[in-house]
Design a protein around this motif. Structure first.
Motif, PDB file in Angstrom:
ATOM      1  N   PHE A  53      39.246  60.965  -7.014  1.00  0.00           N
ATOM      2  CA  PHE A  53      40.582  60.508  -6.525  1.00  0.00           C
ATOM      3  C   PHE A  53      41.373  61.385  -6.633  1.00  0.00           C
ATOM      4  N   CYS A  54      41.773  62.554  -5.876  1.00  0.00           N
ATOM      5  CA  CYS A  54      43.508  63.559  -6.362  1.00  0.00           C
ATOM      6  C   CYS A  54      44.205  62.538  -5.728  1.00  0.00           C
ATOM      7  N   PRO A  55      45.351  61.803  -6.589  1.00  0.00           N
ATOM      8  CA  PRO A  55      46.449  60.589  -5.757  1.00  0.00           C
ATOM      9  C   PRO A  55      46.982  61.788  -4.759  1.00  0.00           C
ATOM     10  N   ALA A  56      47.664  62.457  -5.654  1.00  0.00           N
ATOM     11  CA  ALA A  56      48.934  63.473  -4.635  1.00  0.00           C
ATOM     12  C   ALA A  56      48.591  63.790  -3.368  1.00  0.00           C
ATOM     13  N   LYS A  57      47.032  63.847  -3.072  1.00  0.00           N
ATOM     14  CA  LYS A  57      47.031  64.727  -1.789  1.00  0.00           C
ATOM     15  C   LYS A  57      46.153  63.408  -1.149  1.00  0.00           C
ATOM     16  N   HIS A  58      45.264  62.461  -1.741  1.00  0.00           N
ATOM     17  CA  HIS A  58      44.970  61.312  -1.173  1.00  0.00           C
ATOM     18  C   HIS A  58      43.364  61.268  -0.471  1.00  0.00           C
ATOM     19  N   LEU A  59      42.680  62.643  -1.560  1.00  0.00           N
ATOM     20  CA  LEU A  59      41.353  63.327  -1.266  1.00  0.00           C
ATOM     21  C   LEU A  59      40.480  62.650  -1.577  1.00  0.00           C
ATOM     22  N   ILE A  60      39.772  62.247  -1.176  1.00  0.00           N
ATOM     23  CA  ILE A  60      38.428  61.534  -2.208  1.00  0.00           C
ATOM     24  C   ILE A  60      37.326  62.172  -1.693  1.00  0.00           C
ATOM     25  N   ILE A  61      36.264  62.316  -3.117  1.00  0.00           N
ATOM     26  CA  ILE A  61      35.333  63.236  -2.921  1.00  0.00           C
ATOM     27  C   ILE A  61      34.040  62.416  -3.161  1.00  0.00           C
ATOM     28  N   GLU A  62      33.210  62.090  -2.500  1.00  0.00           N
ATOM     29  CA  GLU A  62      31.858  61.661  -2.924  1.00  0.00           C
ATOM     30  C   GLU A  62      30.725  62.057  -3.054  1.00  0.00           C
ATOM     31  N   LEU A  63      29.707  62.148  -3.680  1.00  0.00           N
ATOM     32  CA  LEU A  63      28.019  63.066  -3.582  1.00  0.00           C
ATOM     33  C   LEU A  63      26.709  61.533  -2.874  1.00  0.00           C
ATOM     34  N   ASP A  64      27.115  62.242  -2.988  1.00  0.00           N
ATOM     35  CA  ASP A  64      25.607  61.603  -2.423  1.00  0.00           C
ATOM     36  C   ASP A  64      24.530  62.556  -2.639  1.00  0.00           C
ATOM     37  N   ARG A  76      26.165  51.389   4.851  1.00  0.00           N
ATOM     38  CA  ARG A  76      27.149  51.015   4.026  1.00  0.00           C
ATOM     39  C   ARG A  76      28.739  52.006   3.515  1.00  0.00           C
ATOM     40  N   ASP A  77      27.575  53.062   3.361  1.00  0.00           N
ATOM     41  CA  ASP A  77      29.036  54.615   3.338  1.00  0.00           C
ATOM     42  C   ASP A  77      30.057  54.721   4.570  1.00  0.00           C
ATOM     43  N   SER A  78      29.164  54.553   6.047  1.00  0.00           N
ATOM     44  CA  SER A  78      30.000  54.435   7.162  1.00  0.00           C
ATOM     45  C   SER A  78      31.096  53.673   6.465  1.00  0.00           C
ATOM     46  N   THR A  79      30.530  52.049   6.744  1.00  0.00           N
ATOM     47  CA  THR A  79      31.768  51.214   6.674  1.00  0.00           C
ATOM     48  C   THR A  79      33.178  51.572   5.523  1.00  0.00           C
ATOM     49  N   ARG A  80      32.353  51.465   4.495  1.00  0.00           N
ATOM     50  CA  ARG A  80      33.280  52.163   2.643  1.00  0.00           C
ATOM     51  C   ARG A  80      34.133  53.524   3.529  1.00  0.00           C
ATOM     52  N   GLN A  81      33.513  54.377   4.457  1.00  0.00           N
ATOM     53  CA  GLN A  81      34.664  55.814   4.647  1.00  0.00           C
ATOM     54  C   GLN A  81      35.208  55.299   6.166  1.00  0.00           C
ATOM     55  N   SER A  82      35.255  54.233   6.747  1.00  0.00           N
ATOM     56  CA  SER A  82      35.982  53.845   7.732  1.00  0.00           C
ATOM     57  C   SER A  82      37.221  53.061   7.151  1.00  0.00           C
ATOM     58  N   TRP A  83      37.020  52.283   5.793  1.00  0.00           N
ATOM     59  CA  TRP A  83      38.038  51.519   5.688  1.00  0.00           C
ATOM     60  C   TRP A  83      39.115  52.750   4.695  1.00  0.00           C
ATOM     61  N   LEU A  84      38.171  53.536   3.656  1.00  0.00           N
ATOM     62  CA  LEU A  84      39.135  54.361   2.721  1.00  0.00           C
ATOM     63  C   LEU A  84      40.370  54.835   3.865  1.00  0.00           C
ATOM     64  N   GLU A  85      39.349  55.076   4.973  1.00  0.00           N
ATOM     65  CA  GLU A  85      39.852  56.401   5.606  1.00  0.00           C
ATOM     66  C   GLU A  85      41.657  55.934   6.844  1.00  0.00           C
ATOM     67  N   ASN A  86      40.782  54.438   6.636  1.00  0.00           N
ATOM     68  CA  ASN A  86      41.763  53.108   7.854  1.00  0.00           C
ATOM     69  C   ASN A  86      43.316  53.067   7.136  1.00  0.00           C
ATOM     70  N   GLU A  87      42.971  53.036   5.296  1.00  0.00           N
ATOM     71  CA  GLU A  87      44.011  52.817   4.395  1.00  0.00           C
ATOM     72  C   GLU A  87      44.781  54.880   4.151  1.00  0.00           C
ATOM     73  N   GLY A  88      44.321  55.340   4.868  1.00  0.00           N
ATOM     74  CA  GLY A  88      44.764  56.638   4.463  1.00  0.00           C
ATOM     75  C   GLY A  88      44.619  57.962   4.209  1.00  0.00           C
ATOM     76  N   TYR A  89      43.637  57.811   3.538  1.00  0.00           N
ATOM     77  CA  TYR A  89      42.790  58.228   2.723  1.00  0.00           C
ATOM     78  C   TYR A  89      41.505  59.632   3.498  1.00  0.00           C
ATOM     79  N   ARG A  90      41.037  60.885   2.936  1.00  0.00           N
ATOM     80  CA  ARG A  90      40.726  61.747   3.886  1.00  0.00           C
ATOM     81  C   ARG A  90      39.310  61.561   2.823  1.00  0.00           C
ATOM     82  N   VAL A  91      38.404  61.338   3.330  1.00  0.00           N
ATOM     83  CA  VAL A  91      37.714  61.379   2.384  1.00  0.00           C
ATOM     84  C   VAL A  91      35.706  62.481   3.044  1.00  0.00           C
TER      85      VAL A  91
END
Length: 130
Positions: A53-64, A76-91
């Protein structure tokens, strides 16, 4: 909702037990020319713990890994990503195999997400604390 203390303890445990791919990317992220900012690893955000997570850019990196292809995990990944994006993060997501086969391309994509393009000049990032 899981308490903050429990999420922090879980994140700490995950940091102590990182995968080889997470360790490889973590070492590489520390080499990116990110002035005034940084990535956190295994960071709690809301009800989730994200890989990087880069807080300054609200950027999240996930490894799968391969198990993320399974229907239940992918849902579960899709639900999680949707929640994070709705909170203003880029994943952005990468497969473990991408870390192994072309780490340079992964880093170029991350750099472009941070600065707009590979050729962009680095700028000092500021944390947005709440």
């Amino acid at each position: 909702m899981v308490s903050t203390l429990i999420r922090r303890a879980a994140a700490k445990k995950l940091r102590a037990n990182t995968t080889p791919h997470e360790r490889m990317l973590w070492r590489a992220l520390k080499e990116l020319p990110i002035e005034g900012s940084h990535f956190r690893r295994q960071a709690p955000i809301g009800p989730y713990i994200v890989d990087f997570f880069c807080p300054a850019k609200h950027l999240i990196i996930e490894l799968d890994g391969g198990h993320h292809n399974e229907d239940e995990t992918a849902a579960r990944d899709s639900t999680r990503q949707s929640w994070l994006e709705n909170e203003g993060y880029r994943v952005i997501r990468f497969w473990n195999s991408e870390i192994n086969s072309d780490l340079t391309a992964v880093l170029e994509r991350i750099y472009a997400e941070l600065y707009g393009s590979r050729e962009a000049e680095t700028i000092r990032l500021k944390h947005r604390r709440k």
